[in-house]
Design an enzyme around this catalytic site. Structure first.
Site, mmCIF file in Angstrom:
data_model
loop_
_atom_site.group_PDB
_atom_site.id
_atom_site.type_symbol
_atom_site.label_atom_id
_atom_site.label_comp_id
_atom_site.label_asym_id
_atom_site.label_seq_id
_atom_site.Cartn_x
_atom_site.Cartn_y
_atom_site.Cartn_z
ATOM 1 N N GLU A 98 0.850 -1.200 0.000
ATOM 2 C CA GLU A 98 0.000 0.000 0.000
ATOM 3 C C GLU A 98 0.880 1.242 0.000
ATOM 4 O OE1 GLU A 98 -2.913 0.138 3.151
ATOM 5 O OE2 GLU A 98 -3.716 2.047 2.439
ATOM 6 N N GLU B 226 -12.593 -2.019 2.243
ATOM 7 C CA GLU B 226 -13.232 -1.805 3.559
ATOM 8 C C GLU B 226 -14.343 -0.754 3.485
ATOM 9 O OE1 GLU B 226 -10.243 -1.159 6.631
ATOM 10 O OE2 GLU B 226 -9.680 -3.269 6.576
ATOM 11 N N GLU C 230 -6.570 -9.006 3.550
ATOM 12 C CA GLU C 230 -5.697 -8.363 4.538
ATOM 13 C C GLU C 230 -5.720 -9.220 5.784
ATOM 14 O OE1 GLU C 230 -6.079 -4.157 5.429
ATOM 15 O OE2 GLU C 230 -6.707 -3.734 3.369
ATOM 16 N N GLN D 258 1.454 -6.258 5.678
ATOM 17 C CA GLN D 258 1.822 -5.945 4.316
ATOM 18 C C GLN D 258 3.200 -6.558 4.063
ATOM 19 O OE1 GLN D 258 1.009 -1.870 3.205
ATOM 20 N NE2 GLN D 258 -0.929 -1.826 4.318
#
Ligand code: AHR
Length: 495
Positions: free
Chosen positions: A27, A173, A292, A346
């Site tokens: 990200e 989300e 995630e 991540q």
């Protein structure tokens, strides 16, 4: 401790393990992109500015689907800002993490990185401040042959051939009030359906991930999923799940029992998918995309104070966290029939297995379970019947002392076992009822001095995996003694 026996049978199959379960997530957040994968000023930078030391470390994880550019970042991102000559790309205020985004790294750079790393690109479109049409145009830029506006833009940027991006997330989300452009389920359902239709019109071969509930604690948990999946119908190839866990009560046994809750989250989302399939009397169903997941509870602050590449979410991981990461993989393998994609959130600097500091690099504890499992990911997940001692976690309920999963790959059997005890070694016996275990091909053990031990710049190898010679094949079975707080990954030969 009393022995634990794992009993398997090659006919008791759950399903083929999808390699995409070993995915990652990059990200535009903190120092993940800048100072992470991309840093032209680093002595490790290649001519494209990619950090070769970070790439070399991540290559050991053989990651598959790589989700990009967010996360929360995606809900304010306009992909056109990140393509074309760098000098003409705008520097913008990034709203999700209150940072400065210079757009020096964008779609073309991400695809170049994916090719260098053999990653499957997975792009998240902006359904926060963006429009369905903008999402559709991004598909055209990436996937259509020359001859129309956005495909020609890609060609003008030096890429004659389409990128062929197969996986697309319909926002991120969107059930969370913190998300740019958040709204109720029916509004997201309509917007994502509009985007999905236009995106698939641009390229019928793409697969789409609908935003499911981003956590089990959300007020709209399951009801959001029901509405979204019902409205999207066949446009939803997958529905997303997110999960971040932590040892907030400093109760290690309970923390390690989180696998119960992971199993339950997967089974509940699977139930929602089956419910919608039945209601729609459809042959198709949405599968699960756990896009995630990780441990994340210490470095929570998300305010970048309006600067470029701020230090955000730089979680330091210890041994107990690594055992929990192994627990996620066990849970995914136990549900191989429904979990088709999963992305560790991540990959570098931000809640990541790898940290950088200037030109230095540190491998964190959670790197090792990923490496141990990914080497053994090929094959069919088998049901694990487990006989042995158990205990009750305060909030997560009763679990066996040993957490386990198994994958059969022709004449090789991969077994993963975690001893959750803080104090006692766990005797383990592995048996595959219709076959004989004849030998050990390889095995590694991950452990460390204590639950809170973490790798540091001064002591970078405190928690790491090592070759394990403690597995004894005899009488068609294999036995081992697992040290307290350890993970063992083994590949056994079977006849
Ligand atoms: O991975 C960090 C953040 O966690 C992501 O941007 C967001 O989707 C989630 O809340």
């Amino acid at each position: 401790m009393q022995p634990t026996t794992l009993i398997l049978h090659s006919d008791f199959q759950i399903g083929a393990v999808d390699p995409r379960v070993f995915g990652g997530f990059l990200e535009h957040l903190g120092r993940a992109v800048y100072e992470g994968v991309y840093d032209p000023s680093s002595q490790h930078a290649d001519p494209d500015g990619q950090r070769t030391d970070v790439m070399a470390a991540l290559r050991r994880l053989r990651m598959t689907a790589m989700r990009y550019p967010g996360g929360n970042f995606a809900s304010g991102y306009h992909w056109l800002d990140g393509v074309g000559p760098r000098a003409r790309r705008p520097t913008v205020r990034e709203l999700a993490w209150n940072s400065i985004e210079p757009n020096r790294f964008g779609t073309d750079e991400f695809i170049r990185l994916c090719r260098a790393m053999d990653w499957t690109p997975m792009l998240t479109v902006n359904l926060g401040t963006g429009t369905p049409e903008e999402a559709r145009n991004w598909v055209e830029y990436c996937n259509c042959p020359a001859g129309s506006q956005y495909a020609d833009l890609r060609v003008a940027n030096g890429h004659a051939e389409p990128f062929g991006v197969k996986l697309w997330c319909l926002g991120n989300e969107m059930d969370g009030p913190w998300q740019l452009g958040h709204g109720p389920a029916d509004q997201y359902a309509i917007r994502s359906q509009q985007a999905a239709k236009m995106m698939k019109d641009a390229d019928r071969s793409i697969e789409l991930v609908a935003c499911g509930s981003c956590g089990i604690g959300m007020a709209t948990y399951m009801e959001w999923d029901r509405q979204v999946l019902d409205y999207l119908g066949d446009f939803a190839d997958y529905v997303s799940l997110h999960r971040y866990v932590g040892n907030r009560n400093d109760d290690t046994p309970d923390y390690l029992a989180i696998t119960n809750s992971l199993d339950r989250q997967i089974e509940e989302m699977d139930a929602a998918c089956r419910f919608i399939q039945a209601k729609r009397r459809s042959k198709r169903r949405a599968y699960l995309c756990f896009d995630e997941w990780n441990v994340w509870y210490r470095a929570r602050g998300g305010d970048g104070a309006g600067v470029f590449a701020p230090h955000l979410l730089e979680e330091v991981y210890n041994l107990e966290d690594a055992l929990v990461v192994a627990g996620f993989f066990n849970s995914f393998i136990r549900h191989a029939d429904v979990v088709k994609i999963a992305n560790l959130a991540q990959i570098v600097n931000v809640i990541a297995p790898v940290l950088t500091s200037g030109d230095d690099l540190l491998v964190q504890s959670i790197f090792y379970p990923f490496e141990m499992y990914t080497q053994r990911r090929n094959g069919v997940a088998l049901r694990v019947a487990l006989r042995g001692p158990s205990y009750e976690g305060k909030t997560n309920g009763v679990v066996s002392n040993v957490d386990a999963s198994a994958i059969l790959d022709a004449d090789r059997l991969h077994v993963f076992a975690t001893n959750r005890s803080l104090t006692d070694a766990a005797p383990l016996e592995v048996a595959i009822a219709d076959r004989a275990i004849t030998g050990v091909e390889s095995a590694e053990l991950l452990t460390g001095p204590d639950a809170k031990a973490a790798n540091t710049w001064e002591q970078p190898d405190l928690v790491r995996s090592r070759r394990f010679d403690g597995i004894r094949p005899a009488d068609g079975r294999a036995t081992a003694l697992l040290p307290p707080l350890s993970v063992v990954a083994m590949t056994l030969r079977v006849q």
